[in-house]
Design a protein around this motif. Structure first.
Motif, PDB file in Angstrom:
ATOM      1  N   THR A  72       0.831  -1.200   0.000  1.00  0.00           N
ATOM      2  CA  THR A  72       0.000   0.000   0.000  1.00  0.00           C
ATOM      3  C   THR A  72       0.867   1.252   0.000  1.00  0.00           C
ATOM      4  OG1 THR A  72      -1.747  -1.159   1.215  1.00  0.00           O
ATOM      5  CG2 THR A  72      -1.813   1.244   1.230  1.00  0.00           C
ATOM      6  N   ASP A  73       1.897   1.276   0.851  1.00  0.00           N
ATOM      7  CA  ASP A  73       2.781   2.433   0.920  1.00  0.00           C
ATOM      8  C   ASP A  73       3.523   2.641  -0.395  1.00  0.00           C
ATOM      9  OD1 ASP A  73       1.999   2.862   3.514  1.00  0.00           O
ATOM     10  OD2 ASP A  73       3.737   1.859   4.415  1.00  0.00           O
ATOM     11  N   LYS A  79       1.115   4.236  -2.896  1.00  0.00           N
ATOM     12  CA  LYS A  79       0.910   5.658  -2.602  1.00  0.00           C
ATOM     13  C   LYS A  79       2.100   6.481  -3.080  1.00  0.00           C
ATOM     14  CE  LYS A  79      -1.926   4.958   1.572  1.00  0.00           C
ATOM     15  NZ  LYS A  79      -1.970   5.141   3.050  1.00  0.00           N
ATOM     16  N   HIS A 137       2.204   6.803  -6.998  1.00  0.00           N
ATOM     17  CA  HIS A 137       1.205   7.681  -7.625  1.00  0.00           C
ATOM     18  C   HIS A 137       1.087   9.037  -6.942  1.00  0.00           C
ATOM     19  CE1 HIS A 137      -0.338   4.584 -10.357  1.00  0.00           C
ATOM     20  NE2 HIS A 137      -0.153   3.726  -9.359  1.00  0.00           N
ATOM     21  N   VAL A 170      -0.068   9.828  -3.915  1.00  0.00           N
ATOM     22  CA  VAL A 170      -1.352  10.007  -3.230  1.00  0.00           C
ATOM     23  C   VAL A 170      -1.179   9.692  -1.750  1.00  0.00           C
ATOM     24  CG1 VAL A 170      -2.696   9.487  -5.297  1.00  0.00           C
ATOM     25  CG2 VAL A 170      -2.068   7.624  -3.732  1.00  0.00           C
ATOM     26  N   ALA A 171      -2.071  10.237  -0.949  1.00  0.00           N
ATOM     27  CA  ALA A 171      -1.973  10.056   0.500  1.00  0.00           C
ATOM     28  C   ALA A 171      -2.891   8.959   1.014  1.00  0.00           C
ATOM     29  CB  ALA A 171      -2.297  11.365   1.214  1.00  0.00           C
ATOM     30  N   THR A 172      -3.901   8.593   0.235  1.00  0.00           N
ATOM     31  CA  THR A 172      -4.895   7.628   0.710  1.00  0.00           C
ATOM     32  C   THR A 172      -5.282   6.640  -0.378  1.00  0.00           C
ATOM     33  OG1 THR A 172      -6.747   9.053   0.045  1.00  0.00           O
ATOM     34  CG2 THR A 172      -5.898   9.325   2.293  1.00  0.00           C
ATOM     35  N   THR A 173      -5.880   5.562   0.037  1.00  0.00           N
ATOM     36  CA  THR A 173      -6.555   4.625  -0.858  1.00  0.00           C
ATOM     37  C   THR A 173      -7.984   4.485  -0.352  1.00  0.00           C
ATOM     38  OG1 THR A 173      -5.870   2.713   0.488  1.00  0.00           O
ATOM     39  CG2 THR A 173      -4.442   3.333  -1.346  1.00  0.00           C
ATOM     40  N   GLN A 187      -8.017   4.191  -4.755  1.00  0.00           N
ATOM     41  CA  GLN A 187      -7.801   5.074  -5.895  1.00  0.00           C
ATOM     42  C   GLN A 187      -8.449   4.443  -7.114  1.00  0.00           C
ATOM     43  OE1 GLN A 187      -6.343   8.187  -6.102  1.00  0.00           O
ATOM     44  NE2 GLN A 187      -6.265   8.134  -3.844  1.00  0.00           N
ATOM     45  N   ARG A 196      -6.227   9.026 -13.485  1.00  0.00           N
ATOM     46  CA  ARG A 196      -6.639   8.815 -12.095  1.00  0.00           C
ATOM     47  C   ARG A 196      -7.797   9.738 -11.742  1.00  0.00           C
ATOM     48  NH1 ARG A 196      -5.582  10.829  -6.993  1.00  0.00           N
ATOM     49  NH2 ARG A 196      -4.173  12.427  -7.851  1.00  0.00           N
ATOM     50  N   GLY A 251      -9.989   9.238  -4.998  1.00  0.00           N
ATOM     51  CA  GLY A 251     -10.606   8.397  -3.980  1.00  0.00           C
ATOM     52  C   GLY A 251     -12.113   8.351  -4.087  1.00  0.00           C
TER      53      GLY A 251
END
Length: 262
Positions: free
Chosen positions: A54-55, A58, A61, A63-66, A68, A75, A78
């Motif tokens: 997961t990290d 992130k 791409h 991004v700070a969260t999933t 996505q 893209r 979220g």
């Protein structure tokens, strides 16, 4: 570029990256997958099965969260971004709303009518009206008691007595709940009536002063300290209902003809 204003013109295929681990499945990932399917998209559902994976996703791409979502090689973002892309409303968690109290009063009214139907054979009785107020008091107290500290903090913003005597902000929800339970049972009127009348009168005066005299824009603590219900008419109504119930029951106890009372 991705045409966000007209998603219907795009291929109905989407790629969804979401966390699916033994100890955690991302709820927003599930919601995004469901929304895509209900919107007619074929979903390529790709699981991120470890924290490291997961990290890395992130970081790759930026991004700070999933989750996505990707549509047309671009893209979307979220879950909230997906809702916006599909032209659906996104809830503002900080916006004020009367929904909590409207739902509460609607359900307590239905509860009162249901209890009246069982007890008296009809949902439309004077007892149903009495139970509606008493049930509402108990449920409102329950919501406040979920987090008394949070309630007390918000209550101190406007309650006249609590500002002078802070312990009252902690006593209030217990007093409201006790009065409501006793009124449902029709027991110890000598206690429930003055308690309801007192807290209702102080509350009504406090709300009226804060909203209609001082013109302050505050949130109401009536459904707990974490609510976004604006202080105003609904809050005043809650207190006036308690006053009316107390006066009604006091009159009945003194033998004044007011119809059927508990």
């Amino acid at each position: 570029m991705l045409d966000r204003t007209n998603p219907g013109n795009l291929s109905k295929k989407a790629v969804l990256y979401r966390m699916v681990m033994a100890e955690h499945t991302c709820p927003y990932g599930l919601k995004a997958k469901d929304l895509l399917k209900r919107s007619g998209y074929e979903v390529d559902d790709r699981h991120l099965t470890t924290r490291e994976e997961t990290d890395a996703f992130k970081a790759q791409h930026g991004v700070a969260t999933t989750p996505q979502v990707f549509i047309g090689e671009q893209r979307v973002g979220g879950y909230d971004d997906l809702r916006r892309f599909l032209g659906k409303p996104v809830a503002d968690t900080k916006a004020t709303s009367y929904r909590p109290v409207i739902v509460l009063f609607a359900l307590t009214a239905l509860m009162a009518m249901a209890a009246s139907y069982v007890a008296e054979g009809s949902p439309f009785t004077l007892r149903a009206a009495e139970w509606f107020i008493a049930f509402s008091m108990v449920v409102l107290a329950l919501l406040k008691l979920q987090n008394v500290e949070s309630f007390a903090t918000m209550f101190l913003n406007y309650d006249l007595l609590a500002k002078r005597w802070v312990p009252y902000s902690y006593i209030y929800p217990y007093a409201e709940g006790l009065a409501g339970v006793l009124m449902i049972a029709g027991a110890l009127n000598w206690l429930s009536v003055p308690v309801a009348f007192f807290i209702g009168t102080v509350g009504a005066a406090s709300v009226f002063k804060a909203v209609y005299i001082d013109k302050r824009e505050l949130k109401c603590a009536c459904v707990g300290g974490a609510s976004n219900v604006p202080l105003g008419f609904i809050s005043l109504t809650e207190n006036l209902m308690m006053i009316a119930m107390a006066v009604w029951m006091a009159a009945a106890s003194l033998g004044i003809p007011v119809g059927h009372a508990m």
